[in-house]
Design an enzyme around this catalytic site. Structure first.
Site, PDB file in Angstrom:
ATOM      1  N   GLU A   1       3.238   5.253  -3.585  1.00 47.30           N
ATOM      2  CA  GLU A   1       3.578   6.456  -4.373  1.00 47.30           C
ATOM      3  C   GLU A   1       4.940   7.041  -4.015  1.00 47.30           C
ATOM      4  OE1 GLU A   1       0.500   6.397  -2.630  1.00 47.30           O
ATOM      5  OE2 GLU A   1      -0.480   5.559  -4.375  1.00 47.30           O
TER       6      GLU A   1
ATOM      7  N   ASP B   1      -8.251   4.587  -3.549  1.00 46.27           N
ATOM      8  CA  ASP B   1      -9.402   4.737  -2.654  1.00 46.27           C
ATOM      9  C   ASP B   1     -10.506   5.562  -3.304  1.00 46.27           C
ATOM     10  OD1 ASP B   1      -7.930   3.306  -0.829  1.00 46.27           O
ATOM     11  OD2 ASP B   1      -7.178   5.067   0.204  1.00 46.27           O
TER      12      ASP B   1
ATOM     13  N   ASP C   1       0.832  -1.201   0.000  1.00 44.46           N
ATOM     14  CA  ASP C   1       0.000   0.000   0.000  1.00 44.46           C
ATOM     15  C   ASP C   1       0.868   1.253   0.000  1.00 44.46           C
ATOM     16  OD1 ASP C   1      -2.286   1.547   0.070  1.00 44.46           O
ATOM     17  OD2 ASP C   1      -3.201   0.428   1.712  1.00 44.46           O
TER      18      ASP C   1
END
Length: 802
Positions: A405, A485, A402
């Site tokens: 980035e 999300d 997760d």
């Protein structure tokens, strides 16, 4: 002194070939043409005549094997291969890309087609004067540099290349964007990483070519109608690849030759993956697995979202001993039920953790952050060491990397930033903690570390890495990308279809999403923006979820996840309920297609193919499909047509008028007939039709002249191994399909440990034949043939009775 402000000449002054490259000297700079294959050429332009080797090093250099010729003419220089010709204007240096017969594919702008602008680069200094603030986000507490000393670290360039696209030309790609943009023409696209955005440096054209940038930095695509260009934020020189193959599938093959083959996920990963935010204990996971088995619902993997660790120790790579007292025992109990386990792990670790202290002591964190430096080989090795010690040894099957980035400045904002503002903010913030010329590729190196670490530890278990950010080349590290999300509404569902197809057009094959969206309700922040405050009590949301679920059953990876409401199928209704049965049927349909899906995965690796793709790839002669963003091909045979509008319930759960027609308009591409998957009805291509869309199914069509291998659906992929395969043949023309089978795990397939059964259908004789090659030990179950006629479609229950 004033001469420095006068324009330099663009004319080609000298041409020379050195080894595998053609160099063209201009007063403005040095142009290098480096053929890679007979359909791919690397174009590089340098102001100072230097080509920094580090730039583009993650791509393969195939120039040693490329065959090409060149010659000088009075007004132009020609470079050609068997399948491509580059014509370079002597006066401007502008390149025209043509087929051997002279057909124009693409041209750079006629004058001043390339620009570079130098700027200074600064490196953040970690010392006592650095000021750092903490920001609370849904992705955890993040650190942000407020003030720091910076030292000059050389110069880089903003680069820009101008193109003259042809009238009516359609462009796709550049990665996943949540806004649902389709044709890139006459748009501005900001290429940076974010929670709901995956920037990829390639676009493709309906004119059957592709452009792959050599950058690892942020980029900008802009087409105003008067001018069109591709700009990179920070590079040593201007650098891109022209991919001009015979069709877009050849473009993708060239992309993979340059950036790497796509690793095959484990076979179980193509089954159903159940996740939610979040399961909290070992016993809850065991209970959920047991309920799937009791209800005879297919399941291959359960996912544990954030906070497997002890409270207050964000990102620590270990289990909380209270909630997970026996991790190895948990894995064993799940595996006994043929359920795999995926664990969420993060690149950031709070200061209270042992993991953080180990990185800090060795100075292997990004400046001013709690994020490990994935660009450092030493840091990647340490990250895997921590994963291996407390996690991998327990028997964990897959990773959810997760926040890869790993910066999402927009997630710190109360109001939604404008797209250009967000781009500039990302570039500014990311450049403080990462090399300016690599701010888009943290996810690539993060995945590389996990891949290299696991393969060096246990090559018998394939790397399965669900991650939120990637780049050209991520496919070779066992990655599956997902769309972040997102929030629940019908518009988002429509946009996600386009986003996934744009992602795949950018060259990467494995993409998925949070079924039903991550956010269902509204929160304070702009991104927490679901439209269903009633959650599961709202029949309107349950209808949306069913349609999302049915669409996702035809994605490369089939995974439910989200917050605000639970996501197990029985949460949407009791057995016999319309919603529950629709979800159950979608799972069964997915499992029946596993032989087809896994064979597509084999083709992705062996033939550098694609699983999911826009219609433009398969039907380049039918320009009507170029602008269709809500239908797509899954392999050569299946056309998927998701339902993206409510038909049964309005927002708030009120029933729609009884007289509403529950149909979906579908365009059937020209050049072939089509079969309705559900009814077997045969229809002619080149027409728009209305098809039934009851809540139990979405429209799916099969191209005439297709062979689809299916199995009776089971409770897991493992339970189905070795059972008979039915070859569903859809007549209309000669057909062929390659059934791919291997061990389902491990990397034997890289050495040829697989069985490929070539199945053919002869339309004239109505005969099916097959021949297997490779390792016949991997041949599973008998093959049986079913010829599909208009009246010969069976339900799964009827198949089981046979």
């Amino acid at each position: 002194m004033m001469d420095v402000f006068l324009p330099k000449k663009e004319a080609i002054e000298k041409v020379r070939r050195e080894k595998n490259a053609l160099f063209l000297e201009q007063e403005t700079g040095l142009l290098r043409l480096l053929p890679q294959t007979d359909t791919a050429v690397r174009i590089s332009w340098s102001r100072d005549g230097q080509f920094e080797k580090r730039q583009g090093e993650v791509y393969a250099d195939l120039s040693d094997t490329a065959s090409w010729n060149w010659k000088e003419e009075e007004s132009r220089i020609l470079l050609w291969t068997d399948k491509l010709c580059l014509a370079i204007d002597r006066q401007t240096g502008s390149i025209r890309y043509e087929k051997p017969d002279g057909t124009l594919l693409l041209a750079e702008r006629g004058e001043q087609c390339r620009e570079m602008e130098s700027f200074p680069v600064y490196k953040t200094v970690v010392n006592d004067r650095m000021e750092v603030e903490e920001v609370v986000t849904p992705d955890g507490v993040k650190k942000r540099i407020k003030a720091a000393d910076r030292v000059h670290d050389g110069n880089l360039y903003h680069t820009r290349v101008y193109f003259d696209f042809q009238p009516g030309e359609v462009l796709l790609g550049l990665g996943q964007d949540e806004a649902g943009v389709w044709d890139l023409r006459h748009t501005t696209r900001y290429g940076h990483q974010a929670n709901r955005k995956i920037a990829l440096p390639m676009f493709v054209s309906g004119r059957q070519y592709g452009i792959l940038s050599g950058t690892q930095s942020a980029f900008l695509f802009c087409d105003t109608g008067e001018k069109a260009y591709f700009q990179t934020e920070a590079d040593s020189f201007l650098d891109y690849y022209f991919l001009g193959g015979e069709g877009l599938f050849e473009v993708i093959r060239d992309f993979r030759r340059l950036t790497g083959k796509a690793a095959i996920p484990p076979e179980w990963a193509f089954g159903y993956i159940q996740s939610q935010e979040r399961y909290e204990s070992a016993e809850e996971l065991i209970s959920v697995a047991g309920e799937f088995r009791r209800r005879q619902l297919g399941l291959d993997c359960l996912v544990l979202d954030w906070m497997s660790w002890e409270d207050g120790k964000w990102g620590q790579k270990s289990f909380d001993p209270v909630r997970f007292p026996d991790p190895a025992g948990l894995m064993e109990r799940l595996h006994e039920q043929q359920v795999h386990f995926m664990l969420s792990i993060w690149p950031n670790m709070s200061k209270e953790t042992e993991n953080y202290r180990e990185f800090a002591e060795r100075k292997l964190l990004l400046p001013g952050t709690e994020i490990y430096d994935a660009f450092s080989p030493e840091a990647r090795q340490l990250y895997w060491k921590q994963v291996k010690e407390k996690l991998f040894g327990c028997g964990i099957d897959a990773w959810w990397c997760d926040s890869s980035e790993p910066l999402s400045p927009e997630w710190e904002r109360r109001m939604e930033p404008e797209a250009g503002e967000l781009y500039r903010e990302y570039v500014e913030e990311a450049s403080k903690v990462m090399p300016a010329d690599q701010i888009n590729v943290f996810g690539l190196y993060h995945a590389r570390g996990l891949w290299e670490g696991q393969r060096s530890t246990d090559d018998g278990k394939r790397v399965m890495n669900l991650t939120r950010s990637g780049w050209a080349g991520s496919q070779r590290y066992g990655t599956v990308l997902w769309s972040g999300d997102i929030a629940a509404d019908w518009g988002t569902l429509r946009h996600q279809i386009a986003a996934g197809l744009q992602f795949c057009a950018g060259g990467l094959p494995y993409w998925t999403l949070d079924i039903g969206a991550f956010f269902v309700k509204k929160g304070i922040q702009w991104f927490w923006n679901g439209e269903y405050p009633g959650g599961l009590e709202d029949a309107g949301y349950r209808e949306l979820y069913v349609r999302w679920f049915q669409y996702a059953a035809f994605l490369p990876i089939f995974r439910a996840h989200g917050t605000d409401v639970r996501r197990e199928p029985w949460q949407f209704g009791a057995e016999g309920d319309l919603f529950y049965e629709a979800l159950r049927e979608a799972i069964r349909l997915r499992y029946s297609l596993l032989p087809y899906l896994y064979s597509l995965a084999g083709e992705v690796y062996l033939e550098d193919g694609m699983m999911m793709r826009p219609l433009m790839f398969d039907f380049p002669e039918d320009e009507k499909v170029f602008r269709i963003s809500d239908q797509y091909m899954l392999g050569d045979a299946l056309m998927i047509c998701p339902v993206t509008v409510p038909m049964y319930y309005e927002k708030g759960g009120r029933s729609v008028e009884t007289g509403t027609r529950k149909v979906r308009k579908v365009y059937l591409p020209a050049g072939t007939d089509w079969y309705d998957w559900h009814t077997g009805e045969r229809l002619s291509g080149g027409q728009e039709t209305e098809t039934s869309a009851p809540l139990s199914q979405i429209p799916v069509f099969v191209r005439a002249g297709s062979i689809i291998p299916v199995r009776v659906p089971g409770m897991s992929s493992a339970a189905m191994r070795g059972t008979p395969v039915t070859l569903q043949v859809y007549p209309g023309r000669d057909a062929a399909f390659t059934l791919y089978e291997d061990a389902g795990d491990g990397y034997g397939y890289e050495e040829g440990a697989c069985c490929r059964t070539r199945i053919t259908w002869d339309e004239e004789t109505e005969q099916v034949d097959w021949v297997s090659e490779g390792d016949l030990a991997y041949r599973q179950g008998e093959l049986q043939v079913k010829l599909i006629r208009a009246d010969a479609v069976q339900t799964h229950e009827e198949m089981e009775k046979q």
